[in-house]
Structure formats: C-alpha cells, structure tokens
Design a protein around this motif. Sequence first.
Motif, PDB file in Angstrom:
ATOM      1  N   ASN A   1     102.394   2.386  43.770  1.00  0.00           N
ATOM      2  CA  ASN A   1     102.407   3.408  44.827  1.00  0.00           C
ATOM      3  C   ASN A   1     100.983   3.731  45.268  1.00  0.00           C
ATOM      4  OD1 ASN A   1     103.077   5.406  46.607  1.00  0.00           O
ATOM      5  ND2 ASN A   1     104.206   6.664  45.136  1.00  0.00           N
TER       6      ASN A   1
ATOM      7  N   ARG B   1      96.079   9.024  48.830  1.00  0.00           N
ATOM      8  CA  ARG B   1      96.130  10.380  49.388  1.00  0.00           C
ATOM      9  C   ARG B   1      95.496  11.380  48.428  1.00  0.00           C
ATOM     10  NH1 ARG B   1     101.367   8.757  51.236  1.00  0.00           N
ATOM     11  NH2 ARG B   1     102.320   9.654  49.358  1.00  0.00           N
ATOM     12  N   GLN B   2      95.792  11.232  47.137  1.00  0.00           N
ATOM     13  CA  GLN B   2      95.222  12.141  46.137  1.00  0.00           C
ATOM     14  C   GLN B   2      93.702  12.011  46.097  1.00  0.00           C
ATOM     15  OE1 GLN B   2      97.252  12.374  42.324  1.00  0.00           O
ATOM     16  NE2 GLN B   2      95.286  12.483  41.231  1.00  0.00           N
TER      17      GLN B   2
ATOM     18  N   ARG C   1     100.247   6.974  47.442  1.00  0.00           N
ATOM     19  CA  ARG C   1     100.201   8.255  46.735  1.00  0.00           C
ATOM     20  C   ARG C   1      98.824   8.511  46.156  1.00  0.00           C
ATOM     21  NH1 ARG C   1     103.251   9.564  40.963  1.00  0.00           N
ATOM     22  NH2 ARG C   1     102.103  11.514  40.536  1.00  0.00           N
TER      23      ARG C   1
END
Length: 374
Positions: free
Chosen positions: A357, A363-364, A360
């Motif tokens: 992923n 983005r973090q 995810r």
Amino acid sequence: MRVVLAPDSFKGSITAADAANALADGWRATDPSAEILTRPMADGGEGTLAAFATAIPNSTRMPITVTGPHGRPVEASWLLLPPADDAPTGTAIVELASTSGIELLGSDLLPLDAHSLGFGQAIAAALAHGAPENRVSRLVLGIGSSASTDGGTGMLTALGARFADTKGRTIPLGNRGLETVAAADLTGLQPPPPGGVRVLSDVTNPLLGTLGSAAIFGPQKGLSTAAVPSSNTRLARLAKMLPADPGTSGAGAAGGVGFGLLAWGARLVPGAAEVAELINLREALTQASVVVTGEGSFDGQSAAGKAPTHVAALAAELGVPVVLVAGRIAPDADTSAFAAHVSLTAVAGDGRAARANPRRWLRQVGATLAEKFN
C-alpha cells in the motif's frame, strides 16, 4: 511554502505520477495553504509516459493496440505533446515499458522469444499521426524495462526493416531468431522525423561482451547463465549487419534496442536529465522552498544517473533543500546530498507492507514532511 514533488516511479509498486499525488495529498492535509507543484520524474523506464502527461499541460494520450512481447495484443498509448518552438508540430513520447516491457509478461518470462515489435508499432503509429504537413516533428523514446534481448530487431521490423536467413526467409522474432540471421534489409525502413529521435536511458552498457546486454540484463529477463554466451553470439551476428557501433555507450540498453535505435539514426541521452529539461523542472525549482524526490530502491548505484540524484544536483545548484523518499534505502546508499531521507520500509514496518500500500505510506510521509518544513 512552495513545494515541488519530483519522484521517480517506485518500480512495480506505484507510478511516479501517483507517488507525487499521494505525497501531495498528505502534505495538503497538514498544510492546506502550501503551493504544491507535481513534477513526476522518469529516466526512460516504467512511468515515463505518465510523468510527461502529468507535467506538461495539453498533452494528449493516443490509444493504440500493439503486439506485446509475448505475441498477444496489448492496449497501450503514446503521448502527443503540444507544439513548441523547437518542435512546431509536436513531440511524440513513446514508452517501451508499456508496449514491450517485462511487466507485461508477469511471471511468464520468455528469455529467447520475447521481442520489441510492439514498441516499433507504437513508434510507427506516432510517425503516421496527422496529415503529412502536420506530422510529429520529434520523437522522445523511453526504453527502460524491456522484456527481450532481440537487439531491437522487433522494433526495426515494425518500422520497415527485414531480417532474413541464408534462404531469404524472414527470421522469427526474438533473440532465438538471430541464430539464423544472414541479412538485414533496411531499404524499407521509415526515416526518423525531421526533429530527430532522442532516446532516454540510464544504461551505459555496450551491446556485447561481459558488460553487454545478454550478460548483464539477460538474467533479469529469465536468461540462464549457461544461455548467456550463445545469446551474446547471436547479438554479435546482428551487430555485423547494422550501421551502428555495438561498443557505443548505451547500445546494450533494453536488450539491445539501444543498438537498433542507433542504427536508425537516434541519439541516446541520459534519461533523467532529458526528462527534467522537457518538463521544465529547473523553472519549477526556481522559487521552491523544498523539493521531494525518490524512487523504489535507493542504493549505491543510484548516483549513476538515476532521477533522485539528478533532482538533488539541480536543487543544489539553486540552493533548494531536497528530501529523499524511497521504498527502501540500502546500506551502501550515499544520502549526503539530501537534507532528509525517509524509507517507506521503515515507516511501514517492513518491505512487504510498504509495497502492498505505497499510497498510504506516501501520504503519511507527505504529512510528516509538511510538519517538518512548515
């Protein structure tokens, strides 16, 4: 705060364009007022087309069906860039990865029979686009991620060349077919466009020998160690028949497609530097507060022409701090050019989670970097 996001693709995991967008989403979640420019990078391999499409306004994807490296139809596209001062009728971007790339084979590797025909078909389609007075005036070709070791014969066949055995019969496609090649007829070969052909590659290997296409890249395409010498010998047969020097830097790129393109009259250029110029990365960095770049695996070889290293050098010239975000950062990697560096493997806990992923975790990371540089 002006942020430039210029990652390369995280190979086999996420494209450069999607990686840039994921970083942007995370950054905006923390700092909605930031001005964010996405300038996804590439070096000629997977994601080159998407990088140009994202960075250059009014570019147009041109869908096409080609013959894949396995001989089956593949839905692909080439990209038409808008006219420019040095290309008044537009530039066509054609990517080998999406037409004749190794990812198209999945686990079904075809080390002796895969070919580059589809790549040549896409080039031919770009050359035929539009009315005669409005044809594409320049080609930019990304040749990373090849599935074959055919010396570019598949590509040249699609452009009008003919390769025959001693009885005048057309040879089979792929490296195996070069076993019987006795003649190369280039009389039907389409001419390059008037603005020339620039070939993007980060590979400097020659066509033949211990550093050549079969020896270095053949095993990545499924070629056994025992099969390397005979594959090299077949390429050497071809090399005697085409008007190019097999020892030229980059001739061994993409299973010898670099050599075939040299025989066509193309010019091989460092991929990352050329992409940066074509997407106007320097201009984007001129007033940047920070630039974020990255790739799937940053290791000891990343200094040799890879996109993050080129972005870092350009940022250093302009006094802009640069951050590296990579899927993994190898122990032998030199990260001294970066103000900070982040490994998705470390953030996610392990490599499998990072690859499963990447959006995810990117983005973090984008959100975390926004806090750090705000």
